[in-house]
Design an enzyme around this catalytic site. Structure first.
Site, PDB file in Angstrom:
ATOM      1  CG  ASN A 121      -8.188  -5.770  -6.955  1.00  0.00           C
ATOM      2  OD1 ASN A 121      -7.559  -6.708  -6.471  1.00  0.00           O
ATOM      3  ND2 ASN A 121      -8.263  -4.585  -6.385  1.00  0.00           N
ATOM      4  NE  ARG A 169      -4.035  -4.116  -6.094  1.00  0.00           N
ATOM      5  CZ  ARG A 169      -4.388  -4.203  -4.822  1.00  0.00           C
ATOM      6  NH1 ARG A 169      -5.553  -4.725  -4.482  1.00  0.00           N
ATOM      7  NH2 ARG A 169      -3.588  -3.774  -3.882  1.00  0.00           N
ATOM      8  CG  HIS A 224      -1.364   1.500  -1.512  1.00  0.00           C
ATOM      9  ND1 HIS A 224      -1.145   1.904  -0.208  1.00  0.00           N
ATOM     10  CD2 HIS A 224      -2.474   0.744  -1.492  1.00  0.00           C
ATOM     11  CE1 HIS A 224      -2.094   1.397   0.561  1.00  0.00           C
ATOM     12  NE2 HIS A 224      -2.920   0.689  -0.192  1.00  0.00           N
ATOM     13  NE  ARG A 272      -3.100  -3.917   6.349  1.00  0.00           N
ATOM     14  CZ  ARG A 272      -3.148  -3.465   5.104  1.00  0.00           C
ATOM     15  NH1 ARG A 272      -2.291  -2.555   4.680  1.00  0.00           N
ATOM     16  NH2 ARG A 272      -4.064  -3.910   4.276  1.00  0.00           N
ATOM     17  CD  GLU A 294      -5.212   1.599  -6.251  1.00  0.00           C
ATOM     18  OE1 GLU A 294      -6.252   1.869  -5.616  1.00  0.00           O
ATOM     19  OE2 GLU A 294      -4.322   0.874  -5.802  1.00  0.00           O
TER      20      GLU A 294
END
Ligand code: ADP
Length: 397
Positions: free
Chosen positions: A7, A90, A179, A240, A384
């Protein structure tokens, strides 16, 4: 087969080596501050202590060399280079082109480059990771696993914005969602835990981490999700904003004499529960403590966060007509019984009832609703890396 999962960010690179048969992690680690002074690789071989090596990492090629060195060195290595059978990467944005994971070819690399303007911070870094691995491990098959792929089943009425259609046609401006690997893994795992076929279930997956998103999964397929063209839309997150009126951008620019990128930076990095809590923290552990100690900002931030999650659950229940299971995952969803309770206490409208004792769980698969609850509430830790390793193995075995 041993699968290396990568990743790759602009200045960091996370990795895990996973055995595809046992699905156990053999080693995992992180390269930090790539291209910046003070870079280091930190890794933990299974069953051993964490190892830290502070060493210059001018670029990602050097970082990958150090990862391979960490995995294969004589002293505390875990494999030989030949044993690494495949690499799973990823990739943040697959645009409309990628609806599932693919073996990386020159055409795939070109297509990832082509959608890079949709994720200018992430896709170029992901590509650097691919190229560095190809250089270090020539001939080893590599797979791209996209954060957007699971959401590609959304119907047009869910993914289109109310913008002039020409912007979608010209630039592909629409909801993509992120996601996806987590929403896919958790919804499948939840069906397994419930002993049901995913085709027969309507689920809402709440991925509540520092970045947070929620998805409606009907019959195993994503039908809506809260993140949009970028990961800025939707839930209130660590730093965010989530959903806001787009006019806010111009308004702040004028009031504070800022540029578009200045305001975009504020929306991404200075907002969310961090901004709402008067900068107390973006971490829900601090916010929970603040909330319980009467910190006004912490209460304001947590209440707004919870309200937004509940609002989306209501919207997605309406979108699917009903809901059978609501799953909580990621850092906050898996660990914070406090946040889960605040959310679930507001879910009476779908007939959900929380088992307060079961809700004390942290980081484990567990059903947290009472036996008479009309909707099953559950904690399903995401994984993940394992999902990436599974896709990689399936394509490379
Ligand atoms: P990301 O992958 O988006 O960086 P994670 O899914 O790792 O985020 O979630 C990180 C967040 O999880 C932390 O910022 C923190 O708010 C929250 N978190 C982790 N552990 C706990 C805990 N025990 N209680 C409450 N929140 C927690």
């Amino acid at each position: 087969m041993k699968i290396l999962v990568i990743n790759c960010g602009s200045s960091s690179l996370k990795f895990q080596l996973i055995d595809s048969e046992s699905e156990q992690v053999i080693c995992k680690g992180l390269c930090e501050r790539i291209g910046i002074d003070g870079s280091q690789i930190v890794y933990t071989p299974a069953g051993k202590d964490k190892i830290t090596n502070v060493t210059p990492m001018p670029d990602h090629n050097r970082a990958i060399e150090l990862v391979i060195e960490a995995l294969t060195n004589k002293e505390n290595g875990v494999v030989s280079l030949e044993e690494i059978g495949a690499v799973g990467h990823r990739i943040v944005h697959g645009g409309e082109k990628f609806t599932k994971s693919v073996i990386i070819t020159d055409e795939v690399i070109k297509a990832i480059e082509d959608v890079s303007d949709l994720a200018p911070l992430h896709n170029p870094a992901n590509l650097i990771g691919i190229r560095a691995c190809q250089k270090a491990m020539p001939g080893v098959p590599m797979v791209a696993v996209f954060d957007t792929a699971f959401h590609q089943t959304m119907p047009e009425n869910a993914y289109l914005y109310g913008l002039h259609y020409s912007y979608y046609e010209k630039y592909g401006i629409r909801r993509y969602g992120f996601h996806g690997t987590s929403h896919s893994y958790v919804s499948k795992r939840a069906a397994e835990i419930l002993g049901k076929d995913g085709k027969d279930l309507k689920m809402i997956v709440c991925h509540l981490g520092n970045g947070a998103s929620i998805s409606a999964v009907d019959g195993g397929k994503c039908v809506d999700t809260s993140m949009g063209l970028t990961p800025l839309e939707g839930l209130i997150m660590g730093t965010r904003t989530g959903d806001i009126d787009p006019s806010v951008v111009e308004f702040i620019m004028k009031k504070e004499n800022l540029s578009v990128s200045d305001v975009t930076n504020i929306l991404n990095k200075k907002s969310g529960v961090f901004g709402l809590s008067d900068e107390l923290s973006s971490d829900f552990r601090d916010l929970e403590q603040g909330y319980n100690n009467g910190h006004a900002g912490a209460k304001r931030a947590v209440d707004a966060f919870v309200y937004r999650v509940v609002k989306y659950i209501g919207a997605y229940t309406a979108a699917m007509g009903s809901v059978d299971a609501i799953c909580f995952t990621a850092g906050v969803g898996e660990n914070s019984g406090f946040v889960r309770k605040l959310i679930c206490d507001k879910l009476g409208f779908v007939g959900a009832s929380l088992d307060v004792e079961a809700n004390k769980v942290r980081g484990e698969e567990k059903i947290i609703s009472t036996s008479d609850s009309k909707v099953t509430l559950m904690v399903v830790p995401t994984n993940e890396e394992l999902a990436i390793a599974r896709d990689t193995y399936a394509l490379c075995k």
